[in-house]
Design a protein around this motif. Structure first.
Motif, short mmCIF file in Angstrom:
data_model
loop_
_atom_site.label_atom_id
_atom_site.label_comp_id
_atom_site.label_asym_id
_atom_site.label_seq_id
_atom_site.Cartn_x
_atom_site.Cartn_y
_atom_site.Cartn_z
N PRO A 71 0.78 -1.24 0.00
CA PRO A 71 0.00 0.00 0.00
C PRO A 71 0.81 1.29 0.00
CG PRO A 71 -1.01 -1.60 1.47
CD PRO A 71 0.30 -2.19 1.03
N LEU A 72 1.85 1.39 0.83
CA LEU A 72 2.58 2.65 0.94
C LEU A 72 3.64 2.75 -0.15
CD1 LEU A 72 2.95 5.28 2.52
CD2 LEU A 72 4.62 4.09 3.96
N GLU A 73 3.37 3.55 -1.13
CA GLU A 73 4.29 3.91 -2.20
C GLU A 73 4.59 2.77 -3.18
OE1 GLU A 73 7.69 5.51 -0.16
OE2 GLU A 73 6.65 7.38 0.33
N ASN A 74 3.87 1.67 -3.07
CA ASN A 74 4.03 0.55 -4.03
C ASN A 74 5.50 0.18 -4.24
OD1 ASN A 74 1.54 2.32 -5.70
ND2 ASN A 74 1.15 0.42 -4.62
N ARG A 75 6.20 0.00 -3.13
CA ARG A 75 7.62 -0.35 -3.22
C ARG A 75 8.02 -1.27 -2.08
NH1 ARG A 75 10.60 2.02 0.69
NH2 ARG A 75 9.82 3.94 1.69
N MET A 76 9.16 -1.93 -2.27
CA MET A 76 9.69 -2.81 -1.24
C MET A 76 10.22 -1.98 -0.07
SD MET A 76 9.57 -5.93 -2.69
CE MET A 76 10.90 -7.01 -2.18
N ARG A 125 -5.27 -4.22 0.75
CA ARG A 125 -4.37 -4.09 -0.41
C ARG A 125 -5.05 -3.45 -1.63
NH1 ARG A 125 -1.35 -9.91 0.16
NH2 ARG A 125 -0.90 -9.67 2.36
N ALA A 126 -6.37 -3.36 -1.57
CA ALA A 126 -7.06 -2.64 -2.65
C ALA A 126 -6.62 -1.19 -2.66
CB ALA A 126 -8.56 -2.73 -2.45
N LEU A 127 -6.14 -0.70 -1.49
CA LEU A 127 -5.66 0.68 -1.41
C LEU A 127 -4.47 0.92 -2.33
CD1 LEU A 127 -5.79 1.12 2.46
CD2 LEU A 127 -7.30 2.22 0.81
#
Length: 262
Positions: free
Chosen positions: A215-220, A257-259
């Protein structure tokens, strides 16, 4: 913020690579002494060289942590070198893919040795020094102990155990003022993760699908984001935090996770 970690002796299992190295490097920048415990001296030394090159203080102990005697000797070597232990970060482990359908007794028990039993042994042997220093313990855990993943019974069971031991030790060690916490990792970019993803037929597509659901920034998560939180939890700046299982995962485990695709 000064975390007051200067000259604190912190043991970090699996501290030569990945998350463990991120932790070791971070606490060394806070002027703690990072005692890296790992199975290969060459890897330990490479990590030490990187840390000392940037002005940090690090020390290496070679140990195969699946051996109970090696765990005991690793702690003894740290005490012999520094005369004290102020903190223990249990981190070493491997998502070894020992499943239920395709696993067996021997591999399952070996997975527990790789991922859980040395957590207990390291804490057991370090405890007398932690009592003296009123130090603390930080257990690195994984989302698999809460969410499941499939085909990794040994690793998931070990992480469930890590979380349970965190709460159990926090209770047992209250009388000594020793704090015990856990940090849960979800999707963190490490050499081990990179090696795994490159074994797939479509690594780039798979990685894109994974990050799309963070969710946050679409990153690892990065190893230094883990390291920063660990350093705080080891410090007296978190002096009333114990028995907690914290997630540094960009919301992966608990947020909808839809976010991520909103």
């Amino acid at each position: 913020m000064d975390l007051n970690l200067k000259d604190k002796v912190i043991l970090i299992t699996g501290g030569a690579k990945g998350i463990g190295f991120g932790i070791a490097e971070t606490i060394a920048k806070e002027e703690a002494i990072a005692v890296i415990i790992g199975r290969k001296q060459a890897d330990n030394q490479k990590a030490i060289d990187l840390i000392t090159a940037s002005g940090g203080n690090a020390f290496g102990i070679e140990a195969e942590l699946t051996s109970s005697e090696a765990c005991k000797k690793a702690v003894e070597k740290a005490i012999a070198a520094f005369g004290r232990i102020d903190g223990l970060v249990n981190n070493a482990g491997l998502n070894d893919g020992v499943g239920l359908e395709n696993g067996n007794y021997e591999d399952f028990v070996q997975s527990l040795h790789r991922n859980l039993i040395h957590y207990y042994l390291m804490a057991h042997h370090a405890l007398p020094e932690l009592i003296k220093s009123k130090g603390n313990i930080l257990n690195i855990s994984s989302k698999t102990g809460e969410t499941g993943q499939g085909n990794t019974s040994g690793y998931a069971a070990s992480n469930g155990g890590r979380n349970a031991l965190t709460r159990e030790w926090a209770v047992e060690l209250l009388k000594y003022g020793i704090r015990v916490n856990a940090l849960v990792v979800a999707e963190c970019w490490t050499p081990q993760y990179e090696n795994w993803i490159t074994t797939l037929n479509n690594p780039e597509e798979t990685l894109a699908k994974i990050t799309a659901h963070i969710p946050l920034e679409n990153r690892m998560t990065t190893i230094h984001e883990i390291g920063n939180t660990v350093a705080f939890l080891l410090s007296d700046r978190s002096s009333h935090t114990t028995g907690q299982i914290l997630h540094v995962d960009g919301g992966y485990v608990h947020l909808d996770r839809a976010l991520a695709n909103a």
